[in-house]
Write a protein that holds these residues in place. Structure first.
Motif, PDB file in Angstrom:
ATOM      1  N   ALA A 194     -65.990  -6.117 -13.820  1.00 16.07           N
ATOM      2  CA  ALA A 194     -67.365  -6.529 -14.091  1.00 16.07           C
ATOM      3  C   ALA A 194     -67.694  -7.756 -13.262  1.00 16.07           C
ATOM      4  CB  ALA A 194     -67.532  -6.815 -15.570  1.00 16.07           C
ATOM      5  N   VAL A 195     -66.756  -8.743 -13.255  1.00 14.25           N
ATOM      6  CA  VAL A 195     -67.011  -9.961 -12.491  1.00 14.25           C
ATOM      7  C   VAL A 195     -67.070  -9.613 -11.008  1.00 14.25           C
ATOM      8  CG1 VAL A 195     -66.067 -12.214 -11.841  1.00 14.25           C
ATOM      9  CG2 VAL A 195     -66.025 -11.473 -14.227  1.00 14.25           C
ATOM     10  N   PHE A 196     -66.140  -8.715 -10.602  1.00 16.30           N
ATOM     11  CA  PHE A 196     -66.106  -8.291  -9.209  1.00 16.30           C
ATOM     12  C   PHE A 196     -67.439  -7.628  -8.813  1.00 16.30           C
ATOM     13  CE2 PHE A 196     -64.981  -5.113  -5.977  1.00 16.30           C
ATOM     14  CZ  PHE A 196     -64.499  -5.978  -5.013  1.00 16.30           C
ATOM     15  N   GLY A 197     -68.020  -6.906  -9.754  1.00 12.30           N
ATOM     16  CA  GLY A 197     -69.269  -6.182  -9.483  1.00 12.30           C
ATOM     17  C   GLY A 197     -70.492  -7.083  -9.432  1.00 12.30           C
ATOM     18  N   GLN A 198     -70.303  -8.385  -9.663  1.00  7.69           N
ATOM     19  CA  GLN A 198     -71.467  -9.272  -9.664  1.00  7.69           C
ATOM     20  C   GLN A 198     -71.713  -9.854  -8.278  1.00  7.69           C
ATOM     21  OE1 GLN A 198     -70.531 -12.257 -12.570  1.00  7.69           O
ATOM     22  NE2 GLN A 198     -71.007 -10.914 -14.284  1.00  7.69           N
ATOM     23  N   THR A 199     -72.978 -10.019  -7.942  1.00  4.96           N
ATOM     24  CA  THR A 199     -73.317 -10.706  -6.694  1.00  4.96           C
ATOM     25  C   THR A 199     -73.379 -12.194  -7.010  1.00  4.96           C
ATOM     26  OG1 THR A 199     -74.522  -8.841  -5.840  1.00  4.96           O
ATOM     27  CG2 THR A 199     -75.187 -10.992  -5.016  1.00  4.96           C
ATOM     28  N   LYS A 200     -72.739 -13.000  -6.153  1.00  2.33           N
ATOM     29  CA  LYS A 200     -72.732 -14.457  -6.383  1.00  2.33           C
ATOM     30  C   LYS A 200     -73.905 -15.100  -5.652  1.00  2.33           C
ATOM     31  CE  LYS A 200     -69.004 -15.214  -8.762  1.00  2.33           C
ATOM     32  NZ  LYS A 200     -67.669 -15.300  -8.385  1.00  2.33           N
ATOM     33  N   MET A 201     -74.522 -16.034  -6.338  1.00  2.00           N
ATOM     34  CA  MET A 201     -75.660 -16.727  -5.722  1.00  2.00           C
ATOM     35  C   MET A 201     -75.566 -18.198  -6.094  1.00  2.00           C
ATOM     36  SD  MET A 201     -79.643 -15.735  -6.431  1.00  2.00           S
ATOM     37  CE  MET A 201     -79.674 -14.180  -5.590  1.00  2.00           C
ATOM     38  N   SER A 202     -76.068 -19.087  -5.228  1.00  2.00           N
ATOM     39  CA  SER A 202     -76.153 -20.483  -5.656  1.00  2.00           C
ATOM     40  C   SER A 202     -77.544 -21.012  -5.349  1.00  2.00           C
ATOM     41  CB  SER A 202     -75.076 -21.328  -4.967  1.00  2.00           C
ATOM     42  OG  SER A 202     -75.367 -21.410  -3.607  1.00  2.00           O
ATOM     43  N   ILE A 203     -78.004 -21.894  -6.216  1.00  2.00           N
ATOM     44  CA  ILE A 203     -79.330 -22.507  -6.029  1.00  2.00           C
ATOM     45  C   ILE A 203     -79.155 -24.021  -6.078  1.00  2.00           C
ATOM     46  CG2 ILE A 203     -81.650 -22.778  -7.013  1.00  2.00           C
ATOM     47  CD1 ILE A 203     -81.591 -19.923  -7.896  1.00  2.00           C
ATOM     48  N   THR A 204     -79.706 -24.681  -5.054  1.00  2.00           N
ATOM     49  CA  THR A 204     -79.526 -26.123  -4.932  1.00  2.00           C
ATOM     50  C   THR A 204     -80.876 -26.797  -4.778  1.00  2.00           C
ATOM     51  OG1 THR A 204     -77.850 -25.414  -3.370  1.00  2.00           O
ATOM     52  CG2 THR A 204     -77.979 -27.758  -3.763  1.00  2.00           C
ATOM     53  N   SER A 205     -80.959 -27.981  -5.341  1.00  2.00           N
ATOM     54  CA  SER A 205     -82.193 -28.747  -5.191  1.00  2.00           C
ATOM     55  C   SER A 205     -81.952 -29.821  -4.135  1.00  2.00           C
ATOM     56  CB  SER A 205     -82.515 -29.382  -6.545  1.00  2.00           C
ATOM     57  OG  SER A 205     -83.300 -30.500  -6.383  1.00  2.00           O
ATOM     58  N   GLY A 206     -82.601 -29.707  -2.992  1.00  2.00           N
ATOM     59  CA  GLY A 206     -82.422 -30.715  -1.931  1.00  2.00           C
ATOM     60  C   GLY A 206     -83.547 -31.721  -1.983  1.00  2.00           C
ATOM     61  N   SER A 207     -83.264 -32.988  -1.602  1.00  2.00           N
ATOM     62  CA  SER A 207     -84.312 -34.010  -1.737  1.00  2.00           C
ATOM     63  C   SER A 207     -85.422 -33.815  -0.694  1.00  2.00           C
ATOM     64  CB  SER A 207     -83.700 -35.399  -1.624  1.00  2.00           C
ATOM     65  OG  SER A 207     -82.989 -35.453  -0.422  1.00  2.00           O
ATOM     66  N   SER A 208     -85.079 -33.247   0.472  1.00  5.03           N
ATOM     67  CA  SER A 208     -86.105 -33.125   1.520  1.00  5.03           C
ATOM     68  C   SER A 208     -86.765 -31.740   1.525  1.00  5.03           C
ATOM     69  CB  SER A 208     -85.472 -33.382   2.877  1.00  5.03           C
ATOM     70  OG  SER A 208     -84.497 -32.386   3.087  1.00  5.03           O
ATOM     71  N   ALA A 209     -86.662 -31.046   0.396  1.00  8.82           N
ATOM     72  CA  ALA A 209     -87.189 -29.677   0.360  1.00  8.82           C
ATOM     73  C   ALA A 209     -88.713 -29.673   0.488  1.00  8.82           C
ATOM     74  CB  ALA A 209     -86.792 -29.030  -0.952  1.00  8.82           C
ATOM     75  N   LEU A 250     -89.677 -26.110  -3.077  1.00 14.34           N
ATOM     76  CA  LEU A 250     -88.791 -24.979  -2.753  1.00 14.34           C
ATOM     77  C   LEU A 250     -87.342 -25.362  -3.047  1.00 14.34           C
ATOM     78  CD1 LEU A 250     -88.584 -22.145  -1.319  1.00 14.34           C
ATOM     79  CD2 LEU A 250     -88.088 -23.427   0.763  1.00 14.34           C
ATOM     80  N   LEU A 251     -86.584 -24.471  -3.648  1.00  7.26           N
ATOM     81  CA  LEU A 251     -85.150 -24.688  -3.849  1.00  7.26           C
ATOM     82  C   LEU A 251     -84.401 -23.814  -2.857  1.00  7.26           C
ATOM     83  CD1 LEU A 251     -85.043 -24.605  -7.759  1.00  7.26           C
ATOM     84  CD2 LEU A 251     -85.075 -26.623  -6.263  1.00  7.26           C
ATOM     85  N   SER A 252     -83.206 -24.287  -2.505  1.00 10.88           N
ATOM     86  CA  SER A 252     -82.457 -23.528  -1.511  1.00 10.88           C
ATOM     87  C   SER A 252     -81.547 -22.510  -2.211  1.00 10.88           C
ATOM     88  CB  SER A 252     -81.716 -24.557  -0.665  1.00 10.88           C
ATOM     89  OG  SER A 252     -80.565 -24.052  -0.188  1.00 10.88           O
ATOM     90  N   VAL A 253     -81.625 -21.268  -1.753  1.00 11.48           N
ATOM     91  CA  VAL A 253     -80.863 -20.181  -2.376  1.00 11.48           C
ATOM     92  C   VAL A 253     -79.862 -19.655  -1.359  1.00 11.48           C
ATOM     93  CG1 VAL A 253     -81.008 -17.898  -3.469  1.00 11.48           C
ATOM     94  CG2 VAL A 253     -82.921 -19.488  -3.675  1.00 11.48           C
ATOM     95  N   ASN A 254     -78.615 -19.513  -1.794  1.00 15.85           N
ATOM     96  CA  ASN A 254     -77.581 -18.973  -0.914  1.00 15.85           C
ATOM     97  C   ASN A 254     -76.939 -17.762  -1.526  1.00 15.85           C
ATOM     98  OD1 ASN A 254     -76.326 -19.842   1.589  1.00 15.85           O
ATOM     99  ND2 ASN A 254     -76.871 -21.865   0.705  1.00 15.85           N
ATOM    100  N   PHE A 255     -76.915 -16.658  -0.808  1.00 15.44           N
ATOM    101  CA  PHE A 255     -76.228 -15.486  -1.325  1.00 15.44           C
ATOM    102  C   PHE A 255     -76.185 -14.409  -0.245  1.00 15.44           C
ATOM    103  CE2 PHE A 255     -79.240 -11.896  -2.426  1.00 15.44           C
ATOM    104  CZ  PHE A 255     -80.352 -12.431  -1.789  1.00 15.44           C
ATOM    105  N   THR A 256     -75.317 -13.438  -0.443  1.00 17.21           N
ATOM    106  CA  THR A 256     -75.301 -12.278   0.434  1.00 17.21           C
ATOM    107  C   THR A 256     -75.654 -11.081  -0.430  1.00 17.21           C
ATOM    108  OG1 THR A 256     -73.569 -13.292   1.726  1.00 17.21           O
ATOM    109  CG2 THR A 256     -73.898 -10.933   2.050  1.00 17.21           C
TER     110      THR A 256
END
Ligand code: AHR
Length: 512
Positions: free
Chosen positions: A16-31, A400-406
């Motif tokens: 189940a964990v393997f089947g999940q897509t990983k994503m991260s969201i970050t708040s940058g000060s210069s966004a 805008l928040l920065s989103v990272n994922f594949t």
């Protein structure tokens, strides 16, 4: 027996964990901030957008101010339309504004040569448009005529609209019932000057742009935001020449890109009758917007590294064959769940390019192309696209928040696209909004998101979905596709775990 059970249990869990897509969201000060003007709309004298759309017969039994339909106004106010582009489109370069002022009975009639060859009675003109914008509480965005107009005609229009000094033009405005200048800000200098706006070369247009833009003056407290007519899709040379020669004379530069289901202008594909192969091709053509914006922005960066000039995508949306039996020049098309996905994906692209894309206009608001609202007599129908704008309004003027994922892939035969599109923002109250689109027509997708520098307690959401990509709202069944509460988001530690149903647009709100 016990160890076999725990083995099976942990294997299932890791799968189940393997089947999940990983994503991260970050708040940058210069966004950057996502300009609300990305959520703009377009209303051309085309088909039933203005006439029998916004502007109806005196005799029609609907709530009206003058002849402006107030049920439409109320629906558009709800989604916070920030700006409205008018009078075209191709129509703009054949429009002579003086035909649309003064007593309606005396206004000259013209043939709308671009759109169906119908008679235009000019009953909806400058005052009526600005009345509409006042009711909508949105900024007007006017496209001036370069193709068949003159520098003087445009200069006088701006004076009529924006000057507070005494002159023949401002006296005329007052005589027509408007004492105070409207102070219109957004000003297009022509439309599609490479095509219906005069078939110009870029070297010719850049000089014309400078000439027209010079005499379209700033008046007291009314600085004009001049917007140059930009590239057709991937015409990167057009952007290069405009930026090189006139970047310091413009607020914005436009880009037009329409999503054609088949990619073929002669046979674009039906709005409602299509199979999965055409569905995925549509989404691929829609995702092309990201490449276009990236590449045009890179050229703009060369001449304008501080990103002062806005990229204004003032025509976008899905363009299909017209509904059978309707006037081919009226561009009336139905709006399906596929349209909602196109809207969600495109708005995510604009949000993610907020530093450069600071204005955009979906084509077109009522009864034309990817409409927000369809009308039939005194009924109005909110389309799936309308509902996406309703959910996404939370991004207007948020950081805008920065989103990272594949993204996992979604493929049909030889066509492959990323299944997921996403953007995220944080508003002034600290609430985080994440808009997610699952384009996969067959699979639900689970995403685990780690949020950095963002503390949150609750996640609520709304979803727009249906069984099939070509499901539609009709006047008989208007509520088939509409936002409903989404309960599929969970908090695990500081992670957000959400399963996106196939073919869905979801907007989540995380509150501190
Ligand atoms: O939106 C319809 C038409 O598409 C517009 O008039 C023109 O600018 C574009 O080609």
């Amino acid at each position: 027996m016990k160890s076999l059970f725990s083995f099976l249990f942990s294997a299932t869990l890791s799968l189940a964990v393997f089947g999940q897509t990983k994503m991260s969201i970050t708040s940058g000060s210069s966004a950057p901030v996502i300009s609300r003007h990305i959520y703009g709309h377009f209303s051309e004298h085309l088909g039933r957008c203005i006439y029998d759309g916004f502007w109806v017969a005196d005799s029609m039994n609907v709530p009206k101010k003058d002849r402006i339909r107030l049920d439409i106004v109320e629906a558009l106010k709800k989604i916070k339309v920030p700006n409205l582009r008018w009078p075209g489109g191709c129509f703009a370069d054949e429009y002579h504004w003086r035909d649309g002022i003064g007593s309606r009975k005396e206004r000259p009639k013209m043939v709308n040569t671009n759109w169906g060859g119908v008679s235009e009675d000019n009953s909806f003109g400058t005052h009526e448009f600005l009345e509409l914008c006042g009711l909508l509480k949105c900024e007007p965005y006017i496209a001036g005529n370069v193709g068949s107009g003159t520098v003087e005609e445009m200069a006088k229009w701006v004076e009529y609209l924006n000057s507070d000094a005494q002159s023949t033009m401002t006296d005329l405005r007052k005589q027509n019932g408007q004492n105070e200048p409207w102070r219109v800000k957004f000003w297009g200098v022509g439309n599609e000057s490479w095509g219906c706006g005069g078939n110009m070369t870029v070297d010719y247009y850049v000089n014309e742009y400078k000439r027209y833009a010079t005499y379209a003056r700033n008046y007291n407290n009314a600085p004009l935001y001049r917007i140059a007519s930009g590239a057709n899709v991937a015409d990167y040379n057009w952007t290069d020449v405009l930026m090189k020669n006139a970047a310091n004379r413009m607020w914005g530069l436009t880009l037009h890109h329409y999503t054609l289901p088949t990619g073929n202008w002669r046979k674009k594909g039906s709005a409602t009758n299509f199979a999965e192969k055409e569905y995925i091709s549509t989404m691929k053509n829609c995702l092309y917007m990201d490449e276009l914006v990236t590449r045009h922005s890179t050229i703009m960066d060369k001449y304008d590294p501080e990103k002062k000039v806005a990229l204004v995508v003032d025509e976008w949306g899905i363009w299909t064959d017209v509904e059978p039996g309707t006037n081919p020049g009226f561009l009336y098309q139905q709006n399906s769940l596929r349209d909602a996905l196109v809207a969600g994906v495109t708005l995510n692209i604009f949000n993610n390019h907020a530093e450069r894309v600071r204005m955009a206009n979906l084509a077109q608001t009522i009864n034309v192309l990817q409409a927000l609202i369809l009308t039939q007599g005194n009924q109005i129908l909110l389309t799936p696209t309308y509902h996406v704008f309703d959910l996404y309004k939370v991004h207007q003027d948020a950081k805008l928040l920065s989103v990272n994922f594949t993204s996992p892939d979604y493929s049909v035969e030889d066509v492959k696209i990323p299944a997921i599109s996403v953007s995220a923002s944080q508003d002034s109250t600290g609430a985080v909004h994440i808009s997610l689109v699952n384009m996969d027509a067959n699979k639900n997708i689970t995403i685990r998101t780690s949020l950095y520098d963002i503390s949150w307690k609750t996640a609520d959401g709304q979803i727009i979905t249906a069984d099939k990509f070509n499901d539609i709202n009709t006047f008989e069944k208007p509520g088939l596709i509409r936002p409903v509460m989404f309960k599929g988001a969970k908090k695990e530690g500081n992670d957000l775990v959400v399963t996106l149903p196939k073919l869905s647009v979801i907007v989540l709100e995380l509150k501190p």
